[in-house]
Every structure is written in structure tokens, then in C-alpha cells.
Design a protein around this motif. Structure first.
Motif, PDB file in Angstrom:
ATOM      1  N   PRO A 145       0.816  -1.226   0.000  1.00  0.00           N
ATOM      2  CA  PRO A 145       0.000   0.000   0.000  1.00  0.00           C
ATOM      3  C   PRO A 145       0.850   1.278   0.000  1.00  0.00           C
ATOM      4  O   PRO A 145       0.347   2.340  -0.365  1.00  0.00           O
ATOM      5  N   GLN A 146       2.114   1.186   0.388  1.00  0.00           N
ATOM      6  CA  GLN A 146       2.972   2.384   0.448  1.00  0.00           C
ATOM      7  C   GLN A 146       3.861   2.510  -0.788  1.00  0.00           C
ATOM      8  O   GLN A 146       4.784   3.322  -0.811  1.00  0.00           O
ATOM      9  N   ARG A 147       3.607   1.682  -1.794  1.00  0.00           N
ATOM     10  CA  ARG A 147       4.507   1.588  -2.945  1.00  0.00           C
ATOM     11  C   ARG A 147       4.786   2.952  -3.592  1.00  0.00           C
ATOM     12  O   ARG A 147       5.940   3.318  -3.829  1.00  0.00           O
ATOM     13  N   ARG A 148       3.719   3.725  -3.860  1.00  0.00           N
ATOM     14  CA  ARG A 148       3.892   5.018  -4.554  1.00  0.00           C
ATOM     15  C   ARG A 148       4.738   5.978  -3.724  1.00  0.00           C
ATOM     16  O   ARG A 148       5.614   6.659  -4.255  1.00  0.00           O
ATOM     17  N   GLN A 149       4.432   6.035  -2.424  1.00  0.00           N
ATOM     18  CA  GLN A 149       5.171   6.971  -1.562  1.00  0.00           C
ATOM     19  C   GLN A 149       6.652   6.596  -1.505  1.00  0.00           C
ATOM     20  O   GLN A 149       7.522   7.463  -1.599  1.00  0.00           O
ATOM     21  N   ILE A 150       6.927   5.291  -1.384  1.00  0.00           N
ATOM     22  CA  ILE A 150       8.329   4.842  -1.320  1.00  0.00           C
ATOM     23  C   ILE A 150       9.028   5.185  -2.634  1.00  0.00           C
ATOM     24  O   ILE A 150      10.165   5.681  -2.632  1.00  0.00           O
ATOM     25  N   ALA A 151       8.324   4.959  -3.757  1.00  0.00           N
ATOM     26  CA  ALA A 151       8.922   5.261  -5.075  1.00  0.00           C
ATOM     27  C   ALA A 151       9.198   6.766  -5.209  1.00  0.00           C
ATOM     28  O   ALA A 151      10.239   7.165  -5.739  1.00  0.00           O
ATOM     29  N   ARG A 152       8.263   7.588  -4.712  1.00  0.00           N
ATOM     30  CA  ARG A 152       8.468   9.047  -4.783  1.00  0.00           C
ATOM     31  C   ARG A 152       9.674   9.468  -3.933  1.00  0.00           C
ATOM     32  O   ARG A 152      10.514  10.253  -4.386  1.00  0.00           O
ATOM     33  N   ASP A 153       9.756   8.935  -2.716  1.00  0.00           N
ATOM     34  CA  ASP A 153      10.878   9.278  -1.823  1.00  0.00           C
ATOM     35  C   ASP A 153      12.205   8.854  -2.448  1.00  0.00           C
ATOM     36  O   ASP A 153      13.197   9.584  -2.403  1.00  0.00           O
ATOM     37  N   ARG A 154      12.194   7.659  -3.029  1.00  0.00           N
ATOM     38  CA  ARG A 154      13.417   7.152  -3.655  1.00  0.00           C
ATOM     39  C   ARG A 154      13.822   8.034  -4.827  1.00  0.00           C
ATOM     40  O   ARG A 154      14.998   8.378  -5.010  1.00  0.00           O
ATOM     41  N   SER A 155      12.813   8.423  -5.609  1.00  0.00           N
ATOM     42  CA  SER A 155      13.066   9.261  -6.786  1.00  0.00           C
ATOM     43  C   SER A 155      13.651  10.620  -6.366  1.00  0.00           C
ATOM     44  O   SER A 155      14.600  11.118  -6.982  1.00  0.00           O
ATOM     45  N   ALA A 156      13.091  11.200  -5.303  1.00  0.00           N
ATOM     46  CA  ALA A 156      13.571  12.505  -4.830  1.00  0.00           C
ATOM     47  C   ALA A 156      15.024  12.419  -4.384  1.00  0.00           C
ATOM     48  O   ALA A 156      15.848  13.286  -4.724  1.00  0.00           O
ATOM     49  N   LEU A 157      15.344  11.349  -3.644  1.00  0.00           N
ATOM     50  CA  LEU A 157      16.730  11.210  -3.165  1.00  0.00           C
ATOM     51  C   LEU A 157      17.687  10.926  -4.323  1.00  0.00           C
ATOM     52  O   LEU A 157      18.817  11.425  -4.356  1.00  0.00           O
ATOM     53  N   PHE A 158      17.198  10.155  -5.295  1.00  0.00           N
ATOM     54  CA  PHE A 158      18.036   9.848  -6.455  1.00  0.00           C
ATOM     55  C   PHE A 158      18.343  11.127  -7.241  1.00  0.00           C
ATOM     56  O   PHE A 158      19.485  11.355  -7.651  1.00  0.00           O
TER      57      PHE A 158
END
Lengths: 241, 183
Positions: free
Chosen positions: B91-104
Motif C-alpha cells: 500500500p505504500q509503494r507510490r510513496q516509497i517510489a516518490r521518496d526514492r526518486s527525490a533522493l536519487f
């Protein structure tokens, strides 16, 4: 929380000063809890320790042990046999519950036990421990755990194929207590490839035994500190914080 | 279920020292123990002076041993962990992907702190776990099917090789031409 993504179970242990006098009154004091369990589940497993002590386990998987100087509440899963006519016997896996939710419940149960045992005077504890035990595939261990194993194994020139290790670290020294954690892991790639057991046992050791007068609040605060540390172990970079 | 802590191994501590209780000796009451079946043997003969007592001896710092989550085989552990990951992380997939993208993206503009690097690695690990939980079971089945096909292919080619090695001998049944010529 990374522990929520694995099959992981909690244990809360309170180490008290040995009290032979109270030990034999404990089963009587726990009577209300036992009555609730029997009324709810219609069954309970009960055992008496020959040298003094009492334990029982509920159908759902919570076990309670009251020993000479220990009060323990823990949860374990159990797989059951599924036998259908015309089919081979199979093992039915239990429904998975999140570690965080199980720990919350364990804290509540431990607080309840402490309240019942402290009928005449508050239970005085020397040490409170919160243990998380998790099973996982070694290749899917969280980065911090994988780093820990990798760094320990890097001492050797060859591949590390079997280990059973415990590292005890003092985390924080305050005036009244010391926080420490036992970090243990075990694997045997020859016998069970890619299978890893991880145990993190966070402990608060009191210089002077602490009276648990408000066990729910006191245990919750310790639970929060333990969970925060477990999370950092899984994320890795403990020295960078 | 394997128990890491048995009644005979329970650890105690008192006054800052940890004690370990040793195994109790078995005590037989009325059974065929030492002298139990011998009516002439005096009552109590054979029984040591301290039977049933347990030893308390000091050991060093100890942690709670606790039970393992359960007695599960590795394939069960994989299945249960995938279930847990689906429940918790999917259920947290989108948020984790967004956080990862921001840090990347931040890492592309300049070096990350060691703490941020650890966070990025953790987010990527979470995404890997989510992917494994979502499609890992299907991939495992595909891998099993591929392995089964490879085994079948090896068996068929071995069988064909063996077939080619067979040299046909003269037939005991004569054909029509042979029968005519013999007349």
C-alpha cells in the motif's frame, strides 16, 4: 518498519529480584487472566516449573512465564496439519500478523501481568528486555543486517558459509540505567541455503530496581526506544547518525 | 517446534549475577527405577542424597533466548515473508517510489550524506521487496517450469542419441519382393 515485512515475533522479559515468597502466589494472582483465556478459547496449556514457576500458552500463540526472577510474555506462530480426505496431509500456514501490532499486544499483556502480580506492592525490575526474532532469506535481509554480516565475514579470505554470532553493545548510559542490545544472527548455507535467523534483544538495565507503578506507560516508552533502535539497525549506517 | 529455552536450561539472575539452572536428575517414584522392581531392596536405596535438586551456577551476561517465530521450512518462510510484505509495503509503494526518486535526483545534483545514502539504499531495498512480493511467486513458477523444460529437453536429446546408436539387424519377416524372388 522492516520487521513488519518478515515473519517476526516479540518477547518482553522483566528481570526481577528473586522472590521465593511471592513465586507461589503468582498462579493465584494470574487467575483473572487465565479465566479470560479459558472463557475465550475454551483451552489453555498450563505448566508448572519443578523448581518454582508457572507458565501458560494460549491457543492464539501468546505464552506467559513467571519464574523465580523473570516475567516473560512472548508470541509464537504454529503451523497446523491440514488433512483432507483424498489428499496428502499438508501444512497450513498461519495468518501473518505485523510485528508492530504483535509487539503492541505483547506490551499490553505484559503490563496486565505486571499489574496482576503487583497486587500488594509494585513489581521492582532490574532489567526490561524486548526481543525481536525474525526469519528471512539471507539474500533479502535489510541493508543494515546485510552490512553487519558482510563486515563480520570480511575478516576471512573465503566465503562465510555458516555463522552463529551474538554481539552485545552498550547503546546509552544514563544516570539511572544503561541501554544495551544483543544482536544475534545465525545461518548455515550448507544445511539450509539462504535461510537466516535474526534476533535483536534491546535491554534497559537499571542501577537501582525500578518500581513499575504505571506499567503500561513505562513499558510503552521502552518499546518505542527499542523499536527506534531496531529500525536503525535494519536501515544501516548506525555510525552515521 | 524447536525450543531455544527448555526447563532444564532456564537462566536466572540474582543480585547482578546471572545464574543458570542445570538439568534435574530424573526421579522415579514407584516405577522400575534403581531397585524399583526389587521387593527386597530397602526403600530409598539407590537414590542419591540430593536427587531432584538443581544447580544454580553463575554465568556471564545473557540475553533472552526466546522462541523462534515458528518451525518453518525455508520455502514457508519465503511465502510468509511475501505475504507480510504485500500487507505492509504494497500500500505504500507510490510513496516509497516518490521518496526514492527525490533522493536519487538529489544524488545527481551533488553528493549525498552517508545518512541519505543509507536511506536511499533502504528505500531501494523496500522497492525490491515489493516487487518480489508482487511477482516473485509467478517468477518462481516460471523458473520451475523452465527448469522442468530443460530437464525434459535433456532427456529427449539423450533418448534421440540412444536411438541413433541403434543399428537395425536383418528382419525375420520377409517382404513381398523377397518372397517373389525366392519362388
Amino acid at each position: 518498519m522492516w520487521l513488519d515485512t518478515f515473519i517476526a515475533v516479540p518477547l518482553i522479559g522483566l528481570q526481577t529480584a528473586p522472590n521465593f515468597g511471592a513465586l507461589y502466589k503468582y498462579p493465584e494472582r494470574l487467575q483473572p487472566l487465565l479465566d479470560e483465556v479459558v472463557a475465550r478459547d475454551s483451552e489453555v496449556q498450563v505448566g508448572v516449573e519443578p523448581a518454582g514457576g508457572f507458565q501458560f500458552r494460549t491457543k492464539r500463540g501468546f505464552a506467559y512465564k513467571v519464574l523465580l526472577d523473570n516475567v516473560i510474555v512472548e508470541f509464537t506462530y504454529s503451523a497446523s496439519d491440514k488433512r483432507l480426505a483424498g489428499h496428502r496431509p499438508a501444512i497450513e500456514l498461519p495468518p501473518v500478523e505485523s510485528f508492530g501490532a504483535l509487539l503492541e499486544e505483547t506490551v499490553d499483556q505484559a503490563a496486565r501481568v505486571v499489574s496482576l502480580l503487583s497486587a500488594s506492592e509494585p513489581l521492582r525490575v532490574r532489567r526490561v528486555g524486548l526481543l525481536a526474532s525474525a526469519l528471512m532469506e539471507k539474500s533479502k535481509a535489510p541493508p543494515g543486517v546485510a552490512d553487519m554480516i558482510g563486515r563480520h565475514g570480511s575478516f576471512f579470505s573465503g566465503d562465510l558459509i555458516k555463522a552463529e554470532s551474538t554481539f552485545v553493545v552498550d547503546l546509552d548510559r544514563a544516570e539511572a540505567h544503561t541501554d544495551r542490545c544483543h544482536h544475534a544472527y545465525a545461518f548455515d548455507d550448507a544445511e539450509r541455503p539462504d535461510h537466516l535467523t535474526v534476533k535483536l534483544d534491546w535491554q534497559r538495565v537499571f542501577r537501582v530496581p525500578l518500581a513499575l507503578s504505571a506499567p503500561t506507560e513505562q513499558l510503552r516508552r521502552m518499546k518505542d526506544a527499542a523499536l527506534a533502535y531496531f529500525e536503525r539497525v535494519g536501515q544501516g549506517g548506525l555510525r552515521d547518525a | 517446534m524447536p525450543s531455544a529455552q527448555t526447563a532444564a536450561q532456564t537462566k536466572y539472575s540474582a543480585e547482578g549475577v546471572v545464574y543458570e539452572r542445570g538439568p534435574a536428575e530424573a526421579v522415579t517414584l514407584g516405577g522400575p527405577g534403581p531397585g524399583g522392581s526389587d521387593p527386597d531392596r530397602p526403600v530409598g536405596a539407590g537414590a542419591g542424597p540430593h536427587r531432584g535438586l538443581r544447580t544454580l551456577r553463575a554465568v556471564t551476561e545473557t540475553g533472552a533466548e526466546g522462541e523462534l517465530p515458528g518451525d518453518f521450512e525455508p520455502d514457508m518462510v519465503r511465502e510468509l515473508n511475501r505475504t507480510a510484505t504485500r500487507q505492509q509495503l504494497l500500500p505504500q509503494r507510490r510513496q516509497i517510489a516518490r521518496d526514492r526518486s527525490a533522493l536519487f535526483m538529489k544524488s545527481q545534483e551533488g553528493p549525498l550524506t552517508r545518512r541519505e545514502e543509507a536511506t536511499l539504499r533502504y528505500l531501494e531495498w523496500q522497492l525490491d521487496r515489493i516487487e518480489d512480493a508482487a511477482i516473485g511467486e509467478g517468477l518462481d513458477r516460471l523458473a520451475e517450469m523452465a527448469a522442468a523444460h530443460e530437464t525434459l529437453a535433456k532427456r529427449v536429446s539423450g533418448w534421440l542419441r540412444d536411438m541413433k546408436k541403434l543399428v537395425p539387424g536383418p528382419s525375420k519377416h520377409k517382404g513381398r519382393k523377397a518372397r517373389r524372388s525366392s519362388r
